[in-house]
Design a protein around this motif. Structure first.
Motif, short mmCIF file in Angstrom:
data_model
loop_
_atom_site.label_atom_id
_atom_site.label_comp_id
_atom_site.label_asym_id
_atom_site.label_seq_id
_atom_site.Cartn_x
_atom_site.Cartn_y
_atom_site.Cartn_z
N GLU A 246 0.81 -1.23 0.00
CA GLU A 246 0.00 0.00 0.00
C GLU A 246 0.84 1.27 0.00
O GLU A 246 0.59 2.21 -0.74
CB GLU A 246 -0.91 0.03 1.23
N THR A 247 1.85 1.31 0.88
CA THR A 247 2.59 2.56 1.06
C THR A 247 3.96 2.56 0.41
O THR A 247 4.59 3.60 0.25
CB THR A 247 2.80 2.83 2.57
N GLY A 248 4.46 1.36 0.11
CA GLY A 248 5.81 1.26 -0.43
C GLY A 248 6.88 1.28 0.67
O GLY A 248 8.06 1.09 0.40
N ASN A 249 6.46 1.52 1.89
CA ASN A 249 7.42 1.51 3.01
C ASN A 249 7.85 0.08 3.31
O ASN A 249 7.15 -0.87 2.95
CB ASN A 249 6.76 2.07 4.28
N PRO A 250 9.00 -0.06 4.02
CA PRO A 250 9.33 -1.41 4.46
C PRO A 250 8.16 -1.95 5.29
O PRO A 250 7.66 -1.26 6.17
CB PRO A 250 10.57 -1.20 5.36
N ILE A 251 7.74 -3.18 4.99
CA ILE A 251 6.56 -3.71 5.68
C ILE A 251 6.79 -3.79 7.19
O ILE A 251 5.86 -3.55 7.98
CB ILE A 251 6.13 -5.08 5.08
N LEU A 252 8.04 -4.07 7.59
CA LEU A 252 8.31 -4.16 9.04
C LEU A 252 7.95 -2.86 9.75
O LEU A 252 7.48 -2.87 10.88
CB LEU A 252 9.79 -4.47 9.28
N ASP A 253 8.17 -1.74 9.04
CA ASP A 253 7.89 -0.44 9.67
C ASP A 253 6.40 -0.16 9.75
O ASP A 253 5.96 0.77 10.43
CB ASP A 253 8.59 0.69 8.90
N MET A 254 5.60 -0.95 9.05
CA MET A 254 4.15 -0.74 9.05
C MET A 254 3.44 -1.72 10.01
O MET A 254 2.23 -1.67 10.15
CB MET A 254 3.58 -0.93 7.64
N ILE A 255 4.19 -2.63 10.60
CA ILE A 255 3.58 -3.65 11.47
C ILE A 255 3.64 -3.20 12.92
O ILE A 255 4.71 -2.82 13.41
CB ILE A 255 4.29 -5.02 11.30
N LEU A 256 2.49 -3.20 13.57
CA LEU A 256 2.42 -2.78 14.97
C LEU A 256 3.23 -3.74 15.85
O LEU A 256 3.19 -4.96 15.66
CB LEU A 256 0.95 -2.76 15.41
N ASP A 257 3.92 -3.16 16.83
CA ASP A 257 4.83 -3.95 17.67
C ASP A 257 4.08 -4.61 18.84
O ASP A 257 4.40 -4.40 20.01
CB ASP A 257 5.94 -3.05 18.22
N ARG A 258 3.07 -5.38 18.50
CA ARG A 258 2.27 -6.04 19.53
C ARG A 258 2.15 -7.50 19.10
O ARG A 258 1.44 -7.80 18.14
CB ARG A 258 0.91 -5.36 19.59
N ALA A 259 2.86 -8.40 19.82
CA ALA A 259 2.93 -9.79 19.36
C ALA A 259 1.79 -10.62 19.91
O ALA A 259 1.37 -10.46 21.06
CB ALA A 259 4.26 -10.41 19.79
N GLY A 260 1.31 -11.52 19.07
CA GLY A 260 0.30 -12.47 19.50
C GLY A 260 0.95 -13.73 20.02
O GLY A 260 2.16 -13.91 19.93
#
Ligand code: 6PG
Length: 473
Positions: A246-260
């Motif tokens: 969607e944004t072209g950003n690194p996907i890691l930077d778009m993932i919320l830091d809350r682990a399941g």
């Protein structure tokens, strides 16, 4: 048609993939799903493989579709759904028909189900299956628990569908009752720890050294060619290199830091505590997931202590330091996992095949790595010896522990959380302490509770000079 050699109940991702894998290996397989409308779609997804798959809308028809004695794999959510499914199925089965629970069961539940089956005189297996959806489809690692006869009955199918390490199937009988699911649980505990160690090193690169995700991905790719070669390092490289569509950003930077988490890492930590087995890296990994989930607390903490972190340790650490730190952390975390397996084996009288556990994890499962082959060799020499003191790994630790110390100290100095790396280091420093400070604990216990202590100069239970003194009025 009643000629399917095996049946699968539960056509969620894992069950569907497993059924296709079984058919792909030439076996006729019957399938059933509680929500029957899923069955036609599944058969379509199976394509040509559907020739060997029979779908049944009712449990009755499913049972009738199986050759006798029947072998039925359950791939339904762990917990009460397994008991409900067994309760619904048993009245339809003959005495020698076997139910095989392939979900991520708590081993206590597998033990109970095995006991209930033994009491009813019916066969039961609890098998741990690792490797995610891809593994289930093309070759998982399988850890079996139950009677040896029950295992032998389906071993040819489980071995055929499993991953292979240099031609050797990664499907192994671990021991009676809940042994297979226990080994799978510890696999997952190690999985949590290995992932957390990698995540912490990623954090050092991202927050301490100012590296972009793609550059970090390239570092992981490089490490995957060396001592750290493993599935988890490989996928860490891949996810770090990936961009958000969607944004072209690194996907890691778009993932919320809350682990399941589904809980198997936590179970490992709980069982370790019950057995008195030290697994601090696994515990740190579970804690880190819990803290990650407490995002509001972290946000308020970051607000209250805005300057608690420095982001300039780039000059202090090299990529070689980080790689070696990860090597040391990994060895120490696996040493803890195998130590726990050994303790559980003695406690439960399982006689777990320690080298074979390392072998069954060499391919197919999430923690597969080059190092597991060396671990299986070290465990063949001395199954009960802590891996950290096995000569091969002791030499590796001698080469890498200084880097772990340097990385942990540098990160801690900069206020960066590295709980699993720190726990690995603390474990090493305690493991190599000929003299700990537990003499102080013993003195305290004796002082307040007359618990007695051992002396360094003679046998027996002793008390300190304080006994009775401080209780006098
Ligand atoms: C495996 C995995 C798998 C596990 C998931 C999710 O060996 O294939 O361990 O069994 O369920 O990885 O686990 P969490 O949700 O607890 O992270």
């Amino acid at each position: 048609m009643s000629d399917a050699e095996i049946g699968v109940i539960g056509l969620g991702t894992m069950g569907a993939m497993l059924a296709m894998n079984i058919a792909d290996n030439g076996f006729k397989v019957a399938v059933h799903n509680r929500t029957a409308s899923r069955i036609p779609g599944f058969l379509e997804e199976a394509g040509d493989l559907a020739e060997r798959i029979s779908g049944h809308e009712t449990l009755d028809a499913f049972v009738q579709g199986l050759a006798t004695p029947r072998n039925i794999i359950l791939m339904v959510p762990a917990g009460s759904p397994v008991d409900s499914q067994i309760a619904a199925l048993r009245p339809l089965l003959d005495k020698d028909d076997m139910i095989i629970d392939a979900g991520n069961a708590n081993f206590h539940e597998s033990q109970r189900r095995a006991d209930e089956a033994a009491e009813a005189g019916v066969p039961f297996l609890g098998i741990g299956v690792s490797g995610g959806a891809e593994g289930a489809r093309f070759g998982p690692s399988i850890m079996g628990g139950g009677t040896a006869e029950a295992w032998d009955r389906v071993a040819h199918i489980l071995e055929a569908i499993s991953a292979k390490y240099e031609g050797q199937p990664c499907a192994t009988y671990m021991g009676p009752g809940g042994a297979g699911h226990f080994v799978k649980t510890v696999h997952n505990g190690i999985e949590y720890a290995d992932m957390q160690l990698i995540a912490e090193v990623y954090g050092v690169m991202r927050d301490g050294m100012g590296m972009e995700a793609a550059a970090i991905g390239a570092v992981f790719d490089g490490w995957n060619e060396g001592r750290l070669q493993s599935y988890l390092i490989e996928i860490s490289g891949k996810v770090a290199a990936a961009s958000d569509l969607e944004t072209g950003n690194p996907i890691l930077d778009m993932i919320l830091d809350r682990a399941g988490q589904k809980g198997t890492g936590r179970w490992t930590a709980i069982e370790a505590q019950m057995l008195g087995a030290p697994v601090p890296v696994i515990e740190a990994a579970v804690m880190a997931r819990n803290m990650s989930a407490a995002r509001d607390l972290r946000l308020s903490g970051a607000d209250a202590f805005p300057a608690a972190r420095s982001s300039d340790i780039a000059g202090a650490l090299s990529m070689k330091d980080l790689e070696a730190a990860l090597v040391a952390g990994k060895i120490l975390c696996y040493a803890q996992g195998f130590d726990l397996l050994g303790k559980a084996s003695s406690e439960n009288g399982w006689d777990l095949p320690m080298p074979a556990i390392a072998e069954v994890w060499r391919e197919g499962c999430i923690i597969r790595s080059a190092m597991l082959n060396d671990m299986s060799q070290a465990l063949s020499e001395a199954p009960e010896r802590n891996l950290a003191v096995a000569p091969y790994f002791a030499d590796l630790l001698k080469d890498s522990i200084a880097a772990l110390r340097k990385v942990a100290v540098t990160a801690i100095g900069a206020g960066q959380p590295v709980p699993a790396l720190s726990a690995a280091l603390a474990y090493f420093d305690t493991l190599t302490s000929a003299r700990t400070t537990a003499n102080m604990l013993q003195a305290q216990r004796d002082y307040f509770g007359a618990h007695s202590f051992e002396r360094v100069d003679r046998d027996g239970a002793h008390h300190g000079p304080w006994l009775g003194q401080h209780l006098k009025t």
